[in-house]
Design a protein around this motif. Sequence first.
Motif, PDB file in Angstrom:
ATOM      1  N   GLU A 183       0.834  -1.202   0.000  1.00 39.02           N
ATOM      2  CA  GLU A 183       0.000   0.000   0.000  1.00 39.02           C
ATOM      3  C   GLU A 183       0.868   1.252   0.000  1.00 39.02           C
ATOM      4  OE1 GLU A 183      -2.915   2.749  -0.095  1.00 39.02           O
ATOM      5  OE2 GLU A 183      -3.067   0.598  -0.544  1.00 39.02           O
ATOM      6  N   GLN A 199       0.807   4.178  -2.974  1.00 40.51           N
ATOM      7  CA  GLN A 199       0.721   5.618  -2.759  1.00 40.51           C
ATOM      8  C   GLN A 199       1.932   6.338  -3.368  1.00 40.51           C
ATOM      9  OE1 GLN A 199      -0.062   6.662   1.387  1.00 40.51           O
ATOM     10  NE2 GLN A 199      -1.265   4.791   1.658  1.00 40.51           N
ATOM     11  N   GLN A 219       1.511   6.521  -7.084  1.00 39.96           N
ATOM     12  CA  GLN A 219       0.510   7.539  -7.412  1.00 39.96           C
ATOM     13  C   GLN A 219       1.133   8.927  -7.339  1.00 39.96           C
ATOM     14  OE1 GLN A 219      -2.357   7.289  -8.655  1.00 39.96           O
ATOM     15  NE2 GLN A 219      -3.421   9.229  -8.269  1.00 39.96           N
ATOM     16  N   TRP A 220       1.948   9.160  -6.322  1.00 38.23           N
ATOM     17  CA  TRP A 220       2.656  10.447  -6.210  1.00 38.23           C
ATOM     18  C   TRP A 220       3.601  10.638  -7.394  1.00 38.23           C
ATOM     19  CZ3 TRP A 220       7.930  11.212  -5.951  1.00 38.23           C
ATOM     20  CH2 TRP A 220       8.332  12.538  -5.747  1.00 38.23           C
TER      21      TRP A 220
END
Length: 402
Positions: free
Chosen positions: A221, A225, A228-229
């Motif tokens: 997870e 993230q 995604q950043w």
Amino acid sequence: MIRKLYALLLLAAVMLTRSAFAAEDTPQTLLLKPAVLQHGKQLLAQHDPAAKQALASLLKDADKALGHGPYSVVYKSKLPPSGDKHDYMSVGPYWWPDSSKPDGLPYIRKDGEINPERYAVKDLDFHNALCKDIYLLGLAWYYTGQSKYAAHAAKLLHTWFIDPATRMNPHLNYGQAIPGITEGRGIGLIDTHNVTSLLDGIQLLKDAPELPAADYKAIREWYTQFLQWMRTSPIGLDEADEKNNHGTWYDVQAVAIALFTGQHDLAAEILTKNTQPRIDNQLGEDGSQPHELARTLSWNYSQFNLNAFFELARLAEHIDIDLWHYVSPGKKSLKKAFTWLLPYAEKVKPWEHKQIKPMDIDGYLRLAKQAEQHYPDIDLTSLWKQYKDYGGSSALLTGYTD
């Protein structure tokens, strides 16, 4: 570069085979070949002398790793601009105080010359050490099943990714700052380019009882993230647009993380929409790398960038994309890039581009070990004649060869 630091450990860690060896415990590694790892176990079970020697070498270094860490970005004394020590930060290595200014600001660039101030903040060093140690400990646990290796690795991972008191926030907004100019840059993403080693180590440890399933899920997870950043933030998008090795290593990280987090369609999209155009844009039709040749460490950066392309080719195999033999619309290819450098490594031609430090021949030899598997028509006889001792007794033991 961590790949240089533990190249011999790679050689001593994995047992080479030319054919797949079926086994139930197929490791879901990214760069390391599962069949190679499985065959290594088979050789050890058969008490193969070379395999036992290679394992002893690996365990010697894994035992050292047991005394390392834990590592955390919160251990730094300097605060990032955000005021949150959980935010990673680093300083641009080639930027120096301007001696003509009383306060030295803004800093000025001296390409290839590292400012010692870069070592004052240890976040980069800690991440490199984490990658190296998890890789070693993962291999040691895979081959021996000894709890001590997995337990220490689990502790290192929990500290860096999970523990609320010590975890890193999943971004690099403050990477490679330049005093007097910027708090962070897109090219700061090069700091974490060793992530493939870390992820391979995690995959080897995935089923270890010492690594809780909840922790493995939390790490995935975290990387979801982070990716995604990478793909949406101004800093991440800036790095994705780089035209030299920075862009290539961006793709390595993005593809590896996409595969690790189960986003195979996204990995395929990055390879076809980003990486294949990079081959066309970064390489000359003759195989030269103009953006890297413009650097003061032109040889080192040429093989460094090609190393990233080779890693992408290995990652692409997971989704049946062949970058090894891909030829771009402009007739560019990884094969040409490798062969363009070959006469310089063979010392047939003198390197005439700027190189302010000794040439990194080992980096090219590691590439050659891979190239000879994919390009059998390239004659490497002269190269290996000059470097016949490369790899030593571990010449048949490598994690970077099929």
